[in-house]
Design a protein around this motif. Structure first.
Motif, PDB file in Angstrom:
ATOM      1  N   LYS A  17       1.168  -1.422  -0.055  1.00  0.00           N
ATOM      2  CA  LYS A  17       0.099   0.299   0.419  1.00  0.00           C
ATOM      3  C   LYS A  17       0.379   1.422  -0.091  1.00  0.00           C
ATOM      4  N   SER A  18       1.864   1.774   0.488  1.00  0.00           N
ATOM      5  CA  SER A  18       2.589   2.252   1.017  1.00  0.00           C
ATOM      6  C   SER A  18       3.773   2.295  -0.042  1.00  0.00           C
ATOM      7  N   ILE A  19       3.991   1.838  -1.066  1.00  0.00           N
ATOM      8  CA  ILE A  19       4.741   1.601  -2.307  1.00  0.00           C
ATOM      9  C   ILE A  19       4.165   1.912  -3.154  1.00  0.00           C
ATOM     10  N   THR A  20       2.553   1.302  -3.255  1.00  0.00           N
ATOM     11  CA  THR A  20       2.218   2.296  -4.314  1.00  0.00           C
ATOM     12  C   THR A  20       1.470   3.500  -4.145  1.00  0.00           C
ATOM     13  N   GLY A  21       1.605   3.939  -3.002  1.00  0.00           N
ATOM     14  CA  GLY A  21       0.351   4.959  -3.081  1.00  0.00           C
ATOM     15  C   GLY A  21       2.020   5.684  -3.687  1.00  0.00           C
ATOM     16  N   GLU A  25       1.368   8.676  -6.795  1.00  0.00           N
ATOM     17  CA  GLU A  25       1.894   9.998  -6.369  1.00  0.00           C
ATOM     18  C   GLU A  25       3.083  10.380  -7.808  1.00  0.00           C
ATOM     19  N   ALA A  26       4.119   9.623  -7.749  1.00  0.00           N
ATOM     20  CA  ALA A  26       4.773  10.645  -8.938  1.00  0.00           C
ATOM     21  C   ALA A  26       4.720   9.985 -10.327  1.00  0.00           C
ATOM     22  N   VAL A  27       4.533   9.238 -10.434  1.00  0.00           N
ATOM     23  CA  VAL A  27       4.158   8.686 -12.056  1.00  0.00           C
ATOM     24  C   VAL A  27       2.257   8.173 -11.870  1.00  0.00           C
ATOM     25  N   ILE A  52      10.026   5.981 -10.392  1.00  0.00           N
ATOM     26  CA  ILE A  52      10.134   5.424  -9.619  1.00  0.00           C
ATOM     27  C   ILE A  52      10.714   4.730  -8.714  1.00  0.00           C
ATOM     28  N   GLU A  53      11.678   4.595  -8.986  1.00  0.00           N
ATOM     29  CA  GLU A  53      13.059   4.473  -7.570  1.00  0.00           C
ATOM     30  C   GLU A  53      12.716   5.653  -6.942  1.00  0.00           C
ATOM     31  N   ALA A  54      12.697   6.430  -7.218  1.00  0.00           N
ATOM     32  CA  ALA A  54      13.348   7.249  -6.020  1.00  0.00           C
ATOM     33  C   ALA A  54      11.620   7.500  -5.475  1.00  0.00           C
ATOM     34  N   ALA A  55      10.770   6.837  -5.901  1.00  0.00           N
ATOM     35  CA  ALA A  55       9.605   7.446  -4.894  1.00  0.00           C
ATOM     36  C   ALA A  55       9.245   5.910  -3.745  1.00  0.00           C
ATOM     37  N   ILE A  56      10.212   5.356  -3.990  1.00  0.00           N
ATOM     38  CA  ILE A  56      10.157   3.937  -3.984  1.00  0.00           C
ATOM     39  C   ILE A  56      11.083   3.940  -2.371  1.00  0.00           C
TER      40      ILE A  56
END
Length: 66
Positions: A17-21, A25-27, A52-56
């Protein structure tokens, strides 16, 4: 095109859930698939791997591109 990440510290539904959000948000519009037993995240519908990597990472996880 698909981008795959190994996220060893992704262990549960809360992590998903955290990674999905963070990725949504980023992409916006990216499609996500999770495989918890292998700790893999597959992202399709975008070529923005760095974003995506930065968002994770910003969500508190340690991704490695596969």
């Amino acid at each position: 095109m698909s981008i795959e990440f190994q996220v060893p510290d992704m262990t549960c539904g809360h992590c998903v859930k955290s990674i999905t959000g963070a990725i949504n948000e980023a992409v916006p519009g990216a499609t996500l698939a999770f495989d918890l037993p292998t700790h893999r995240v597959t992202v399709t519908g975008t070529d923005q791997a760095d974003k995506i990597e930065a968002a994770i990472r910003d969500a508190g996880y340690e991704p490695a591109r596969v």
